[in-house]
Design a protein around this motif. Sequence first.
Motif, PDB file in Angstrom:
ATOM      1  N   UNK A  35       0.825  -1.201   0.000  1.00  0.00           N
ATOM      2  CA  UNK A  35       0.000   0.000   0.000  1.00  0.00           C
ATOM      3  C   UNK A  35       0.861   1.253   0.000  1.00  0.00           C
ATOM      4  N   UNK A  36       0.474   2.207  -0.804  1.00  0.00           N
ATOM      5  CA  UNK A  36       1.158   3.498  -0.819  1.00  0.00           C
ATOM      6  C   UNK A  36       0.775   4.271   0.440  1.00  0.00           C
ATOM      7  N   UNK A  37       1.567   5.296   0.784  1.00  0.00           N
ATOM      8  CA  UNK A  37       1.327   6.077   1.999  1.00  0.00           C
ATOM      9  C   UNK A  37      -0.056   6.724   1.970  1.00  0.00           C
ATOM     10  N   UNK A  38      -0.484   7.258   0.857  1.00  0.00           N
ATOM     11  CA  UNK A  38      -1.807   7.877   0.759  1.00  0.00           C
ATOM     12  C   UNK A  38      -2.929   6.874   0.993  1.00  0.00           C
ATOM     13  N   UNK A  39      -2.759   5.667   0.469  1.00  0.00           N
ATOM     14  CA  UNK A  39      -3.747   4.613   0.666  1.00  0.00           C
ATOM     15  C   UNK A  39      -3.792   4.202   2.132  1.00  0.00           C
ATOM     16  N   UNK A  43      -7.056   4.397   4.509  1.00  0.00           N
ATOM     17  CA  UNK A  43      -7.505   3.225   5.269  1.00  0.00           C
ATOM     18  C   UNK A  43      -7.587   3.515   6.750  1.00  0.00           C
ATOM     19  N   UNK A  44      -6.578   4.222   7.266  1.00  0.00           N
ATOM     20  CA  UNK A  44      -6.589   4.607   8.676  1.00  0.00           C
ATOM     21  C   UNK A  44      -7.807   5.466   8.995  1.00  0.00           C
ATOM     22  N   UNK A  45      -8.029   6.501   8.197  1.00  0.00           N
ATOM     23  CA  UNK A  45      -9.147   7.410   8.468  1.00  0.00           C
ATOM     24  C   UNK A  45     -10.500   6.718   8.353  1.00  0.00           C
ATOM     25  N   UNK A  46     -10.664   5.888   7.326  1.00  0.00           N
ATOM     26  CA  UNK A  46     -11.942   5.189   7.140  1.00  0.00           C
ATOM     27  C   UNK A  46     -12.212   4.244   8.309  1.00  0.00           C
ATOM     28  N   UNK A  47     -11.233   3.427   8.679  1.00  0.00           N
ATOM     29  CA  UNK A  47     -11.431   2.491   9.794  1.00  0.00           C
ATOM     30  C   UNK A  47     -11.643   3.228  11.110  1.00  0.00           C
ATOM     31  N   UNK A  88      -3.110  -0.183  12.115  1.00  0.00           N
ATOM     32  CA  UNK A  88      -2.310  -1.164  11.386  1.00  0.00           C
ATOM     33  C   UNK A  88      -2.075  -0.731   9.949  1.00  0.00           C
ATOM     34  N   UNK A  89      -2.941   0.128   9.423  1.00  0.00           N
ATOM     35  CA  UNK A  89      -2.701   0.679   8.086  1.00  0.00           C
ATOM     36  C   UNK A  89      -1.465   1.575   8.093  1.00  0.00           C
ATOM     37  N   UNK A  90      -1.198   2.212   9.212  1.00  0.00           N
ATOM     38  CA  UNK A  90      -0.079   3.153   9.266  1.00  0.00           C
ATOM     39  C   UNK A  90       1.266   2.469   9.431  1.00  0.00           C
ATOM     40  N   UNK A  91       1.349   1.479  10.320  1.00  0.00           N
ATOM     41  CA  UNK A  91       2.661   0.880  10.586  1.00  0.00           C
ATOM     42  C   UNK A  91       2.708  -0.624  10.430  1.00  0.00           C
ATOM     43  N   UNK A  92       1.596  -1.258  10.199  1.00  0.00           N
ATOM     44  CA  UNK A  92       1.566  -2.707  10.040  1.00  0.00           C
ATOM     45  C   UNK A  92       1.226  -3.408  11.344  1.00  0.00           C
ATOM     46  N   UNK A  93       0.709  -4.626  11.245  1.00  0.00           N
ATOM     47  CA  UNK A  93       0.238  -5.323  12.437  1.00  0.00           C
ATOM     48  C   UNK A  93       1.332  -5.716  13.416  1.00  0.00           C
ATOM     49  N   UNK A  94       2.464  -6.169  12.932  1.00  0.00           N
ATOM     50  CA  UNK A  94       3.522  -6.619  13.826  1.00  0.00           C
ATOM     51  C   UNK A  94       4.095  -5.463  14.641  1.00  0.00           C
ATOM     52  N   UNK A  95       4.380  -4.384  13.998  1.00  0.00           N
ATOM     53  CA  UNK A  95       4.929  -3.221  14.700  1.00  0.00           C
ATOM     54  C   UNK A  95       3.876  -2.623  15.631  1.00  0.00           C
ATOM     55  N   UNK A 127     -11.510   6.364  26.701  1.00  0.00           N
ATOM     56  CA  UNK A 127     -10.908   5.427  25.772  1.00  0.00           C
ATOM     57  C   UNK A 127     -10.744   6.041  24.387  1.00  0.00           C
ATOM     58  N   UNK A 128     -11.734   6.775  23.924  1.00  0.00           N
ATOM     59  CA  UNK A 128     -11.598   7.399  22.607  1.00  0.00           C
ATOM     60  C   UNK A 128     -10.570   8.514  22.614  1.00  0.00           C
ATOM     61  N   UNK A 129     -10.501   9.252  23.692  1.00  0.00           N
ATOM     62  CA  UNK A 129      -9.463  10.279  23.791  1.00  0.00           C
ATOM     63  C   UNK A 129      -8.089   9.618  23.783  1.00  0.00           C
ATOM     64  N   UNK A 130      -7.944   8.553  24.574  1.00  0.00           N
ATOM     65  CA  UNK A 130      -6.665   7.845  24.629  1.00  0.00           C
ATOM     66  C   UNK A 130      -6.314   7.231  23.274  1.00  0.00           C
ATOM     67  N   UNK A 131      -7.293   6.626  22.615  1.00  0.00           N
ATOM     68  CA  UNK A 131      -6.997   6.009  21.324  1.00  0.00           C
ATOM     69  C   UNK A 131      -6.675   7.050  20.264  1.00  0.00           C
ATOM     70  N   UNK A 132      -7.365   8.170  20.315  1.00  0.00           N
ATOM     71  CA  UNK A 132      -7.055   9.238  19.365  1.00  0.00           C
ATOM     72  C   UNK A 132      -5.612   9.691  19.540  1.00  0.00           C
ATOM     73  N   UNK A 133      -5.207   9.884  20.797  1.00  0.00           N
ATOM     74  CA  UNK A 133      -3.827  10.307  21.082  1.00  0.00           C
ATOM     75  C   UNK A 133      -2.852   9.211  20.646  1.00  0.00           C
ATOM     76  N   UNK A 134      -3.205   7.963  20.894  1.00  0.00           N
ATOM     77  CA  UNK A 134      -2.388   6.821  20.489  1.00  0.00           C
ATOM     78  C   UNK A 134      -2.259   6.763  18.962  1.00  0.00           C
ATOM     79  N   UNK A 135      -3.360   6.907  18.259  1.00  0.00           N
ATOM     80  CA  UNK A 135      -3.329   6.881  16.796  1.00  0.00           C
ATOM     81  C   UNK A 135      -2.523   8.017  16.209  1.00  0.00           C
ATOM     82  N   UNK A 136      -2.632   9.188  16.817  1.00  0.00           N
ATOM     83  CA  UNK A 136      -1.871  10.340  16.333  1.00  0.00           C
ATOM     84  C   UNK A 136      -0.362  10.155  16.497  1.00  0.00           C
TER      85      UNK A 136
END
Length: 154
Positions: A35-39, A43-47, A88-95, A127-136
């Motif tokens: 996947x390209x970076x834009x894709x 994917x991250x935003x949609x999920x 996982x779209x941003x860095x992959x599942x393992x990382x 939880x959503x605040x924490x996850x938002x910060x985590x995702x960012x």
Amino acid sequence: MDKLKRVLSGQDDGSADGSADGSGILERANQVSTLAWGTRMKGFLICFVLGALSSILGTCLLWIPGVGLAVFAVLYSVGNICALASTMFLIGPSRQLRTMCAKERALATAIMLWKNYGLALLFCVLQFVAFTWYGLSYIPFARDAVLKLFSLCV
């Protein structure tokens, strides 16, 4: 710039030579991702948005007599799984799995996994605040931009 793209796409394991053993299924999944970076960002935003909407809808439906608790449990769980999968779209599942408990993300991970039935609604918001910060944390300079935005508002 290439190093930054490799790190963000999960192709850099942090070793000096950049080699990975590739023995685990998650490592192999990372290696075959094209996947390209834009894709990845799309994917991250949609999920993330689908996960947030599902969890918010579940929280709103919690108050329906009789079936509200079951609907809440299903929608909120699906929303959390979808939101977690978004990074996982941003860095992959393992990382993703390796970095969930890193020092700078430990508090967000702990809040996300916390279970307390008496304070469920409060923890839903936290939880959503924490996850938002985590995702960012996976988007370069996103946390800094959010902090600067909030400092301008205050």
